[in-house]
Scaffold this active site. Structure first.
Site, PDB file in Angstrom:
ATOM      1  N   GLY B  40       0.829  -1.208   0.000  1.00  0.00           N
ATOM      2  CA  GLY B  40       0.000   0.000   0.000  1.00  0.00           C
ATOM      3  C   GLY B  40       0.858   1.250   0.000  1.00  0.00           C
ATOM      4  O   GLY B  40       1.905   1.304   0.660  1.00  0.00           O
ATOM      5  N   GLY B  42      -0.600   4.537   0.311  1.00  0.00           N
ATOM      6  CA  GLY B  42      -1.356   5.709   0.744  1.00  0.00           C
ATOM      7  C   GLY B  42      -0.511   6.521   1.715  1.00  0.00           C
ATOM      8  O   GLY B  42       0.717   6.401   1.736  1.00  0.00           O
ATOM      9  N   SER B 284     -16.755  17.438   1.573  1.00  0.00           N
ATOM     10  CA  SER B 284     -15.963  17.546   2.803  1.00  0.00           C
ATOM     11  C   SER B 284     -16.766  18.082   3.977  1.00  0.00           C
ATOM     12  O   SER B 284     -17.575  18.987   3.855  1.00  0.00           O
ATOM     13  CB  SER B 284     -14.782  18.469   2.578  1.00  0.00           C
ATOM     14  OG  SER B 284     -14.203  18.773   3.829  1.00  0.00           O
ATOM     15  N   ARG B 330     -19.345  12.927  13.343  1.00  0.00           N
ATOM     16  CA  ARG B 330     -19.975  12.355  12.158  1.00  0.00           C
ATOM     17  C   ARG B 330     -21.101  11.383  12.475  1.00  0.00           C
ATOM     18  O   ARG B 330     -22.133  11.391  11.816  1.00  0.00           O
ATOM     19  CB  ARG B 330     -18.903  11.645  11.329  1.00  0.00           C
ATOM     20  CG  ARG B 330     -17.950  12.620  10.723  1.00  0.00           C
ATOM     21  CD  ARG B 330     -16.795  11.938  10.039  1.00  0.00           C
ATOM     22  NE  ARG B 330     -16.026  12.952   9.316  1.00  0.00           N
ATOM     23  CZ  ARG B 330     -14.919  12.682   8.647  1.00  0.00           C
ATOM     24  NH1 ARG B 330     -14.459  11.452   8.602  1.00  0.00           N
ATOM     25  NH2 ARG B 330     -14.285  13.642   8.015  1.00  0.00           N
ATOM     26  N   HIS B 401     -17.863   5.461   4.571  1.00  0.00           N
ATOM     27  CA  HIS B 401     -16.723   6.310   4.270  1.00  0.00           C
ATOM     28  C   HIS B 401     -15.395   5.779   4.811  1.00  0.00           C
ATOM     29  O   HIS B 401     -14.396   5.749   4.121  1.00  0.00           O
ATOM     30  CB  HIS B 401     -16.992   7.685   4.853  1.00  0.00           C
ATOM     31  CG  HIS B 401     -15.858   8.654   4.709  1.00  0.00           C
ATOM     32  ND1 HIS B 401     -15.343   8.981   3.488  1.00  0.00           N
ATOM     33  CD2 HIS B 401     -15.145   9.351   5.618  1.00  0.00           C
ATOM     34  CE1 HIS B 401     -14.359   9.851   3.653  1.00  0.00           C
ATOM     35  NE2 HIS B 401     -14.201  10.077   4.925  1.00  0.00           N
ATOM     36  N   ARG B 435     -14.437   8.005  14.142  1.00  0.00           N
ATOM     37  CA  ARG B 435     -13.288   8.865  13.866  1.00  0.00           C
ATOM     38  C   ARG B 435     -13.746  10.303  13.648  1.00  0.00           C
ATOM     39  O   ARG B 435     -14.750  10.537  12.984  1.00  0.00           O
ATOM     40  CB  ARG B 435     -12.546   8.381  12.620  1.00  0.00           C
ATOM     41  CG  ARG B 435     -11.356   9.247  12.270  1.00  0.00           C
ATOM     42  CD  ARG B 435     -10.556   8.696  11.120  1.00  0.00           C
ATOM     43  NE  ARG B 435     -11.267   8.696   9.854  1.00  0.00           N
ATOM     44  CZ  ARG B 435     -11.509   9.797   9.138  1.00  0.00           C
ATOM     45  NH1 ARG B 435     -11.125  10.981   9.573  1.00  0.00           N
ATOM     46  NH2 ARG B 435     -12.152   9.713   7.992  1.00  0.00           N
TER      47      ARG B 435
END
Lengths: 254, 637
Positions: B40, B42, B284, B330, B401, B435
């Protein structure tokens, strides 16, 4: 409003780099105009699969216009004719019922074709490896606010840094030049004080690497700027040329 | 098996410093003798690859895309948190730590989260030095904005492309090391197997996605930074190739999988508008700084938004949570949006959306200011919906998400398999049950730049390593296993496409294990996933051949893993007899419909051990000990 349309596609099919390619005519029926171009291709691929045929190979990842993985030439335009749009963000509402759409891979001498619409853009990585960075080790950075950068300069650097490395500029250029891509990175770093110490070395080695990898020269066609999905300005090419000339004449580097 | 998180003793603020001193060091001359595999590229994998290569290790880096500049960290928009306190509004390591612990509904480790806060400032310094063009104030200093779950302004950003710029920073650092010969880069590779020799992770088997060739790679340690599993829901904000397979392969080789039921449903995404849709696009969370969320007061009100007068609008977040208003975390924002739509007050064609309205901010600051802050987001919205958000309020709805769950790791980020480290979204460690916005970039880069370079040294210096090569029988076995699985997939000549199965799996999980869960639904969903998996192996269709570029085969392998993993996700949700953060079981809620924790019985991490395909996995627990914060019912009122 959502509508559905029927389209005829002429898609480039080529099983492998060494194999012979050809256009294949395919039909895309009942396509919702809210779909993205890639979602339309998904629908076509689902049908091909169920019909026992091989689906069209094409690259995509984020599907929100930022990763730079997708791209094909649509009716002669990289990422299609809409301004400032990647292929994944091109929606079918921009096409009319009954349209014939020609879909080809990005073509350039420096980009080898893998299969159908999938190409090898690793030469762009090689150019970055030649100097598209600031040589700073993890851990050795000074406190961020000790490097003041004026707001307008930071914005200008950001304009250049917005490049997604998709290669559309190369595909758009009659000379298959990578100048817009290379100049965006050189500009981004040259505009920032952190990038100045290596500016001369960077400009020289990135430009040399670009030439070595068989990308063409710039002859001010401006096709790159017109097709760039992030609308990177060719002012960056002028800035790159200045950086290159300065480096050649006034730095100790050769 | 007793899970030992290896949290250092001593006061919270001193743990990391002391631990770094206690860790054994690898002699600089010996570092080059060690090979480290990183899967990975990222923010976590890219930063780790660059940092470890700078130290002198031989790094082999693998990514699924055509270049390490494209991993899905690139799509993160809003920003990255750091406790710099540049805004002078009372921020500190302690406050960032507390906000993160509280935002995660007290289901993360104190020591990990405090370390995250401690190194957050270094990340900003590092990225600035790399040339990341963060937004600036007129005076030349770095600008900040606010994000959900915090009352201080600590989020650094580069327009709406923060993830892109941070990733390109890590990519540039990697490029420098690739040029220096310290990183060997393997793009367009997918990890299919983890190789274990004498109980230690010693390599991987990969498939070359262009040629279809299978390859073996040996190393002294393996680092997984392969991202989260949000695509188990099919429709998510993740990228097309985001998958659980690398992590799931490791799980099947003995790495415990922790808290899979903690899946974040992000409140501000563009609503679903068709069955053919391949993904959902995030708007966003930073828009909630200036945007106001509302629905019409009357259910079934179909008037266009500009014809609904102020008095007939319900700004429900501001009404219910006067202190945090539109900036609640969230999970809270998502559940409230769902509740409004369930009550019939949703807007748009489908009724599954709420308004996110920036017109007050445009009036207050002028269009130019808003355009500079959010221009690319507005443009993206317009491209997808064909509506101009400067004129008409955006319609938003929650979507899958981010996943807080992931492979279990100790304080050193090492999994239950010695030598297998897991970074970024792929691990479970820092975000608890929810998160906060702008914390994913922080965690990915903290893990890669500032944690793994020390802890992997401690492992390599301490362990007794024999040199292994890919001729070892364990590689032959793993290769045979991976090959057999591909052969099995290639034999599928049924009547349904792989995408069709994936879409169906996503719908099941969204309906029965999404934002709001109950026992009956979970049990039903579990059975449906099992049935779907059985049908997959009977009726899926995989065209093409194995030794070729074959995207259908790639997808089939990933969906097959999702079909198994989906079951684990539901199982974990069933076993957690409480609600916390993003995991909301309707049987456990406060009178005000907030998540009701059971700290007496569930203040722990659940880590699942694979026991064989026909066996129910075993649930292990790691108790969470809170010595520095007091556990409270989260309140954002």
């Amino acid at each position: 409003m959502t509508r559905t349309i029927n389209l005829t596609l002429k898609v480039w099919r080529q099983p492998a780099a060494a194999a012979k390619g050809r256009f294949e005519t395919l039909h895309a029926t009942n396509i919702s105009t809210d779909m993205s171009f890639l979602e339309m291709l998904d629908v076509v691929n689902e049908q091909l699969t169920l019909d026992g045929k091989e689906p069209i190979a094409f690259d995509s990842d984020c599907r929100e216009g930022i990763c730079g993985q997708c791209g094909a030439v649509i009716n002669g335009h990289p990422h299609g004719a809409e301004k400032g749009t990647t292929l994944c963000q091109l929606h079918m509402r921009h096409f009319q019922n009954g349209d014939t759409i020609v879909v080809e891979p990005f073509r350039a001498r420096a980009f080898k074709l893998h299969k159908d619409l999938i190409i090898d853009r690793s030469p762009l990585d090689q150019i970055i490896q030649a100097g598209g960075y600031i040589s700073v080790h993890t851990g050795g950075a000074p406190e961020a606010n000790t490097i003041p950068i004026s707001e307008d300069r930071a914005e200008l650097a950001m304009d250049a840094a917005a490049c997604i490395g998709c290669g559309a500029c190369v595909a758009a250029c009659p000379n298959a030049s990578a100048m817009l891509f290379v100049s965006a990175k050189i500009s981004h770093l040259a505009l920032l004080p952190q990038g100045r110490p290596e500016a001369a070395r960077r400009a020289l080695s990135m430009v040399r690497k670009m030439d070595e990898l068989c990308f063409g020269n710039c002859s001010n066609e401006r096709e790159c700027e017109a097709e760039c999905p992030k609308e990177i300005s060719i002012a960056n090419i002028a800035r790159m040329n200045r950086e290159y000339i300065k480096a050649g004449f006034f730095s100790a580097l050769k | 098996m007793q899970l030992d998180a290896k949290i250092p003793a001593g006061p919270l603020a001193e743990k990391w410093d002391k631990h770094r001193f206690d860790l054994k060091l690898v002699n600089p001359a010996n570092k080059r003798k060690f090979t480290i595999i990183i899967v990975g590229t990222g923010l976590a994998g890219g930063s780790a690859a660059a940092s470890l290569a700078e130290l002198g290790y031989h790094v082999k880096s693998f990514c699924i895309q055509d270049t390490p500049r494209r991993a899905h960290s690139i799509a993160a928009q809003g920003g990255i948190n750091a406790s710099k306190n540049y805004a002078n509004d009372g921020d500190s390591d302690w406050r960032l730590f507390y906000d993160t612990i509280k935002g995660g509904d007290f289901r993360s480790r104190e020591a990990n989260v405090y370390r995250l806060a401690q190194v957050s400032g270094n990340i900003i310094d590092q990225c600035t030095a790399q040339g990341v063009p963060f937004a600036r104030e007129y005076g030349g200093g770095l600008a900040n904005r606010s994000f959900g779950g915090a009352q201080v302004s600590r989020t650094f950003y580069a327009r709406g492309q923060t993830g892109q710029q941070l990733l390109l920073g890590a990519y540039s650092a990697m490029s420098r090391q690739i040029a220096a010969g310290m990183i060997e880069m393997f793009p367009r590779r997918e990890m299919l197997e983890l190789v274990i020799i004498d109980g230690q992770a010693r390599g991987i088997v990969t498939r070359h996605l262009i040629t279809g060739e299978m390859e073996c790679h040996a190393a002294d340690a393996v680092v997984l930074a392969s991202g989260g599993y949000g695509n188990v829901f099919y429709l998510s904000t993740n990228a097309m190739s985001s998958n659980v397979s690398a992590a799931f392969r490791a799980y099947k080789r003995g790495a415990f999988f922790a808290n899979p039921c903690y899946t974040q449903i992000h409140p501000t995404c563009i609503p679903i508008h068709g069955t053919y849709q391949s993904k959902l696009t995030l708007m966003s969370e930073s828009l909630r700084n200036d945007g106001r969320v509302w629905v019409p007061k009357d259910p079934g009100d179909t008037r266009p938004p500009d014809q609904i007068p102020e008095s007939e609008r319900d700004y429900y977040l501001e009404r219910k949570y006067p202190t945090f208003g539109n900036l609640v975390p969230r999970d809270v924002a998502s559940r409230n949006a769902k509740a409004q739509c369930d009550a019939g007050r949703g807007v748009g064609e489908t009724g599954r959306a709420v308004y996110l309205d920036l017109s007050d901010a445009i009036k207050r600051d002028g269009r130019e200011v808003i355009e500079r802050k959010y221009g690319n987001l507005f443009q993206m919205y317009e491209k997808i919906t064909d509506e101009d958000p400067y004129q008409v309020p955006m319609r938003i709805y929650p979507a899958s998400h981010y996943t807080m769950g992931g492979l279990w790791v100790d304080y050193n980020l090492m999994s239950t398999i010695p030598g297998l480290f897991v970074l970024g979204e792929a691990n479970f460690s820092d975000h608890g049950a929810n998160r906060l916005g702008a914390s994913a970039l922080m965690q990915g880069l903290a893990d890669g730049y500032f944690v793994i370079p020390y802890t992997i040294g401690g492992y390599l210096a301490g362990a007794d390593h024999q040199h292994v090569s890919t001729s070892h029988s364990a590689f032959r076995d793993a290769l045979g296993f991976a090959d057999a699985r591909i052969e099995k997939l290639m034999k599928l000549t049924g009547k349904r496409t792989v995408n069709d199965f994936h879409r169906r799996l996503g719908a099941i999980l969204w309906d029965y294990c999404g934002m709001s869960r109950n026992d009956e639904g979970l049990k039903k969903g579990l059975q449906m996933v099992r049935d779907l998996r059985a049908e997959f192996w009977e009726n899926a269709c995989v065209p093409g051949s194995a030794r070729d570029l074959n995207q259908s085969l790639e997808r089939a392998g990933r969906v097959a893993d999702f079909l198994e993993f989906g079951e684990l996700l539901i199982l974990d949700a069933l076993e957690r007899r409480e609600s916390c953060g993003s995991h909301f079981n309707e049987a456990f809620q406060t009178e005000e419909h907030e998540a009701l924790r059971d700290d007496e019985h569930f203040c722990h991490v659940a880590a699942w051990e694979y026991r064989g395909d026909e066996q129910v996995p075993e649930r292990h627990i790691e108790p969470l000990v809170f010595e520095n914060v007091h556990l409270t019912q989260r309140s954002y009122k």
